[in-house]
Design a protein around this motif. Structure first.
Motif, PDB file in Angstrom:
ATOM      1  N   VAL A  15       0.832  -1.208   0.000  1.00 34.28           N
ATOM      2  CA  VAL A  15       0.000   0.000   0.000  1.00 34.28           C
ATOM      3  C   VAL A  15       0.867   1.259   0.000  1.00 34.28           C
ATOM      4  O   VAL A  15       1.850   1.352   0.749  1.00 34.28           O
ATOM      5  CB  VAL A  15      -0.943   0.020   1.220  1.00 34.28           C
ATOM      6  CG1 VAL A  15      -1.759   1.325   1.245  1.00 34.28           C
ATOM      7  CG2 VAL A  15      -1.880  -1.184   1.195  1.00 34.28           C
ATOM      8  N   PHE A  16       0.482   2.219  -0.824  1.00 33.71           N
ATOM      9  CA  PHE A  16       1.125   3.533  -0.879  1.00 33.71           C
ATOM     10  C   PHE A  16       0.113   4.579  -0.440  1.00 33.71           C
ATOM     11  O   PHE A  16      -1.049   4.545  -0.858  1.00 33.71           O
ATOM     12  CB  PHE A  16       1.604   3.814  -2.309  1.00 33.71           C
ATOM     13  CG  PHE A  16       2.237   5.168  -2.485  1.00 33.71           C
ATOM     14  CD1 PHE A  16       3.502   5.421  -1.994  1.00 33.71           C
ATOM     15  CD2 PHE A  16       1.560   6.199  -3.142  1.00 33.71           C
ATOM     16  CE1 PHE A  16       4.094   6.675  -2.155  1.00 33.71           C
ATOM     17  CE2 PHE A  16       2.139   7.437  -3.317  1.00 33.71           C
ATOM     18  CZ  PHE A  16       3.419   7.690  -2.815  1.00 33.71           C
ATOM     19  N   LEU A  17       0.519   5.519   0.415  1.00 30.74           N
ATOM     20  CA  LEU A  17      -0.383   6.511   0.977  1.00 30.74           C
ATOM     21  C   LEU A  17      -0.050   7.913   0.474  1.00 30.74           C
ATOM     22  O   LEU A  17       1.126   8.281   0.377  1.00 30.74           O
ATOM     23  CB  LEU A  17      -0.286   6.513   2.509  1.00 30.74           C
ATOM     24  CG  LEU A  17      -0.537   5.187   3.236  1.00 30.74           C
ATOM     25  CD1 LEU A  17      -0.256   5.361   4.727  1.00 30.74           C
ATOM     26  CD2 LEU A  17      -1.970   4.720   2.998  1.00 30.74           C
ATOM     27  N   LEU A  18      -1.085   8.698   0.203  1.00 30.20           N
ATOM     28  CA  LEU A  18      -0.908  10.111  -0.170  1.00 30.20           C
ATOM     29  C   LEU A  18      -1.893  10.950   0.630  1.00 30.20           C
ATOM     30  O   LEU A  18      -3.111  10.833   0.464  1.00 30.20           O
ATOM     31  CB  LEU A  18      -1.144  10.314  -1.669  1.00 30.20           C
ATOM     32  CG  LEU A  18      -1.240  11.773  -2.140  1.00 30.20           C
ATOM     33  CD1 LEU A  18       0.054  12.529  -1.846  1.00 30.20           C
ATOM     34  CD2 LEU A  18      -1.557  11.825  -3.643  1.00 30.20           C
ATOM     35  N   ASP A  19      -1.360  11.789   1.538  1.00 29.64           N
ATOM     36  CA  ASP A  19      -2.185  12.724   2.309  1.00 29.64           C
ATOM     37  C   ASP A  19      -1.272  13.846   2.784  1.00 29.64           C
ATOM     38  O   ASP A  19      -0.115  13.603   3.144  1.00 29.64           O
ATOM     39  CB  ASP A  19      -2.834  12.018   3.510  1.00 29.64           C
ATOM     40  CG  ASP A  19      -3.971  12.837   4.098  1.00 29.64           C
ATOM     41  OD1 ASP A  19      -3.670  13.857   4.763  1.00 29.64           O
ATOM     42  OD2 ASP A  19      -5.141  12.478   3.890  1.00 29.64           O
ATOM     43  N   ASP A  20      -1.786  15.070   2.789  1.00 25.60           N
ATOM     44  CA  ASP A  20      -0.935  16.199   3.158  1.00 25.60           C
ATOM     45  C   ASP A  20      -0.818  16.387   4.666  1.00 25.60           C
ATOM     46  O   ASP A  20      -0.049  17.232   5.123  1.00 25.60           O
ATOM     47  CB  ASP A  20      -1.422  17.498   2.490  1.00 25.60           C
ATOM     48  CG  ASP A  20      -2.861  17.836   2.853  1.00 25.60           C
ATOM     49  OD1 ASP A  20      -3.664  16.901   2.950  1.00 25.60           O
ATOM     50  OD2 ASP A  20      -3.177  19.032   3.007  1.00 25.60           O
ATOM     51  N   HIS A  21      -1.559  15.604   5.452  1.00 34.08           N
ATOM     52  CA  HIS A  21      -1.479  15.705   6.905  1.00 34.08           C
ATOM     53  C   HIS A  21      -0.669  14.544   7.474  1.00 34.08           C
ATOM     54  O   HIS A  21      -1.038  13.376   7.290  1.00 34.08           O
ATOM     55  CB  HIS A  21      -2.880  15.723   7.522  1.00 34.08           C
ATOM     56  CG  HIS A  21      -3.675  16.926   7.153  1.00 34.08           C
ATOM     57  ND1 HIS A  21      -4.645  16.899   6.168  1.00 34.08           N
ATOM     58  CD2 HIS A  21      -3.639  18.202   7.612  1.00 34.08           C
ATOM     59  CE1 HIS A  21      -5.180  18.108   6.042  1.00 34.08           C
ATOM     60  NE2 HIS A  21      -4.583  18.911   6.908  1.00 34.08           N
ATOM     61  N   GLU A  22       0.414  14.867   8.166  1.00 34.37           N
ATOM     62  CA  GLU A  22       1.295  13.830   8.707  1.00 34.37           C
ATOM     63  C   GLU A  22       0.561  12.918   9.684  1.00 34.37           C
ATOM     64  O   GLU A  22       0.755  11.701   9.678  1.00 34.37           O
ATOM     65  CB  GLU A  22       2.492  14.475   9.411  1.00 34.37           C
ATOM     66  CG  GLU A  22       3.478  13.448   9.959  1.00 34.37           C
ATOM     67  CD  GLU A  22       4.620  14.092  10.731  1.00 34.37           C
ATOM     68  OE1 GLU A  22       5.534  13.358  11.140  1.00 34.37           O
ATOM     69  OE2 GLU A  22       4.586  15.323  10.929  1.00 34.37           O
ATOM     70  N   VAL A  23      -0.317  13.504  10.499  1.00 33.66           N
ATOM     71  CA  VAL A  23      -1.015  12.692  11.497  1.00 33.66           C
ATOM     72  C   VAL A  23      -1.932  11.669  10.822  1.00 33.66           C
ATOM     73  O   VAL A  23      -2.093  10.545  11.321  1.00 33.66           O
ATOM     74  CB  VAL A  23      -1.816  13.589  12.475  1.00 33.66           C
ATOM     75  CG1 VAL A  23      -2.971  14.278  11.771  1.00 33.66           C
ATOM     76  CG2 VAL A  23      -2.340  12.773  13.658  1.00 33.66           C
ATOM     77  N   VAL A  24      -2.507  12.040   9.679  1.00 39.71           N
ATOM     78  CA  VAL A  24      -3.359  11.101   8.934  1.00 39.71           C
ATOM     79  C   VAL A  24      -2.509   9.971   8.360  1.00 39.71           C
ATOM     80  O   VAL A  24      -2.866   8.787   8.461  1.00 39.71           O
ATOM     81  CB  VAL A  24      -4.132  11.826   7.812  1.00 39.71           C
ATOM     82  CG1 VAL A  24      -4.891  10.822   6.944  1.00 39.71           C
ATOM     83  CG2 VAL A  24      -5.106  12.844   8.406  1.00 39.71           C
ATOM     84  N   VAL A  61      -2.011  -1.223  -4.039  1.00 44.12           N
ATOM     85  CA  VAL A  61      -3.093  -0.286  -3.738  1.00 44.12           C
ATOM     86  C   VAL A  61      -2.499   1.069  -3.379  1.00 44.12           C
ATOM     87  O   VAL A  61      -1.523   1.148  -2.618  1.00 44.12           O
ATOM     88  CB  VAL A  61      -3.961  -0.787  -2.556  1.00 44.12           C
ATOM     89  CG1 VAL A  61      -5.025   0.258  -2.180  1.00 44.12           C
ATOM     90  CG2 VAL A  61      -4.624  -2.119  -2.900  1.00 44.12           C
ATOM     91  N   ALA A  62      -3.081   2.139  -3.917  1.00 42.59           N
ATOM     92  CA  ALA A  62      -2.712   3.496  -3.519  1.00 42.59           C
ATOM     93  C   ALA A  62      -3.920   4.132  -2.838  1.00 42.59           C
ATOM     94  O   ALA A  62      -5.002   4.187  -3.427  1.00 42.59           O
ATOM     95  CB  ALA A  62      -2.286   4.320  -4.728  1.00 42.59           C
ATOM     96  N   VAL A  63      -3.746   4.579  -1.589  1.00 45.02           N
ATOM     97  CA  VAL A  63      -4.800   5.289  -0.864  1.00 45.02           C
ATOM     98  C   VAL A  63      -4.499   6.779  -1.009  1.00 45.02           C
ATOM     99  O   VAL A  63      -3.490   7.273  -0.501  1.00 45.02           O
ATOM    100  CB  VAL A  63      -4.843   4.887   0.623  1.00 45.02           C
ATOM    101  CG1 VAL A  63      -5.933   5.654   1.354  1.00 45.02           C
ATOM    102  CG2 VAL A  63      -5.073   3.377   0.755  1.00 45.02           C
ATOM    103  N   LEU A  64      -5.372   7.493  -1.748  1.00 50.37           N
ATOM    104  CA  LEU A  64      -5.066   8.847  -2.183  1.00 50.37           C
ATOM    105  C   LEU A  64      -6.061   9.860  -1.638  1.00 50.37           C
ATOM    106  O   LEU A  64      -7.272   9.728  -1.856  1.00 50.37           O
ATOM    107  CB  LEU A  64      -5.078   8.907  -3.716  1.00 50.37           C
ATOM    108  CG  LEU A  64      -4.223   7.864  -4.454  1.00 50.37           C
ATOM    109  CD1 LEU A  64      -4.486   7.943  -5.952  1.00 50.37           C
ATOM    110  CD2 LEU A  64      -2.750   8.076  -4.149  1.00 50.37           C
ATOM    111  N   ASP A  65      -5.553  10.896  -0.951  1.00 50.91           N
ATOM    112  CA  ASP A  65      -6.397  12.006  -0.532  1.00 50.91           C
ATOM    113  C   ASP A  65      -6.843  12.750  -1.795  1.00 50.91           C
ATOM    114  O   ASP A  65      -6.060  12.943  -2.720  1.00 50.91           O
ATOM    115  CB  ASP A  65      -5.594  12.934   0.380  1.00 50.91           C
ATOM    116  CG  ASP A  65      -6.463  13.970   1.073  1.00 50.91           C
ATOM    117  OD1 ASP A  65      -7.704  13.874   0.973  1.00 50.91           O
ATOM    118  OD2 ASP A  65      -5.902  14.877   1.710  1.00 50.91           O
TER     119      ASP A  65
END
Length: 233
Positions: A15-24, A61-65
């Motif tokens: 899984v690859f994650l994309l979100d601009d909030h570090e806590v998320v 899987v990419a989880v993208l904001d």
């Protein structure tokens, strides 16, 4: 749910994650890495970083904001899938946005969920899209489909091509939404399998989509002709 044996502790879902909030990002990493069959292989906080890092990590899987400071996750979905056609993208957003949902479907996203989703449901969503199935927020999808039925050409964000389908193409689209194969559609409509395949190719081109599952999502809540009481999937 993922099919048994598809992914294991030895061969986990990458899984690859994309979100601009570090806590998320940290929260998602902790949540997903706690599962034996899931491994977070990397993350990014901007569109630029995601496009630079994502392909090299070869995620399943990419989880993208959806909304980011330098762009949007839908663009990232489209770009990453152009390089990795087998990648499943799960759009994650705090906004209940019909335009974003349609854009995500057209970009080839396999899922669209709100950030209010429970952790266990998000884990299930990752497994679902990793196994090749679709995972879209039902309430948002239902509202979008009502808009498509009421005014396909005039709904903001909806391509005018949807209104340009022929009656036969609309019929075939509805059957795709029911999960029928080309052969089953041919038997239902008394057409050869090759003719059905040709119809579907033109239908997908008109809708501007490449994958059958995207067309199925658009078909999933279309109105049926009166008297059609076939069971829904």
């Amino acid at each position: 749910m993922s099919e048994p044996g598809t992914f294991t502790e030895q061969h986990p879902i990458r899984v690859f994650l994309l979100d601009d909030h570090e806590v998320v990002r940290r929260g998602l990493t902790d949540l997903l890495d706690a599962e034996p069959d899931i491994s977070v292989v990397g993350d990014a906080d901007t569109v630029e970083h995601a496009l630079a890092r994502g392909p090299a990590l070869r995620p399943h899987v990419a989880v993208l904001d959806v909304r980011l400071p330098d762009g949007d996750g839908v663009t990232v979905c489209r770009e990453l899938r152009s390089r990795m056609p087998e990648l499943a993208c799960l759009m994650l957003t705090s906004f209940d946005d019909e335009d974003a949902l349609l854009d995500a479907i057209m970009a080839g996203a396999s899922g669209y969920v709100l950030k209010q989703i429970r952790g266990s449901d998000l884990v299930s969503a990752v497994r679902t899209v990793a196994s090749g199935q679709s995972m879209l927020d039902p309430a948002t999808t239902a509202r979008l489909m009502r808009s498509l039925r009421e005014d396909p050409a005039g709904t903001p964000g909806v391509p005018a091509e949807l209104a340009g389908l022929s009656p036969r193409e609309r019929e075939i689209l509805a059957l795709i939404g029911d999960g029928l194969t080309n052969r089953e559609i041919g038997k239902r409509l008394y057409l050869s399998e090759k003719t059905v395949k040709n119809h579907i190719s033109r239908l997908l081109a008109k809708l501007g989509v490449q994958r059958r599952v995207q067309a199925a999502v658009l078909a999933s809540h279309l109105e049926r002709p009166s008297g059609d009481d076939r069971p829904r999937r």
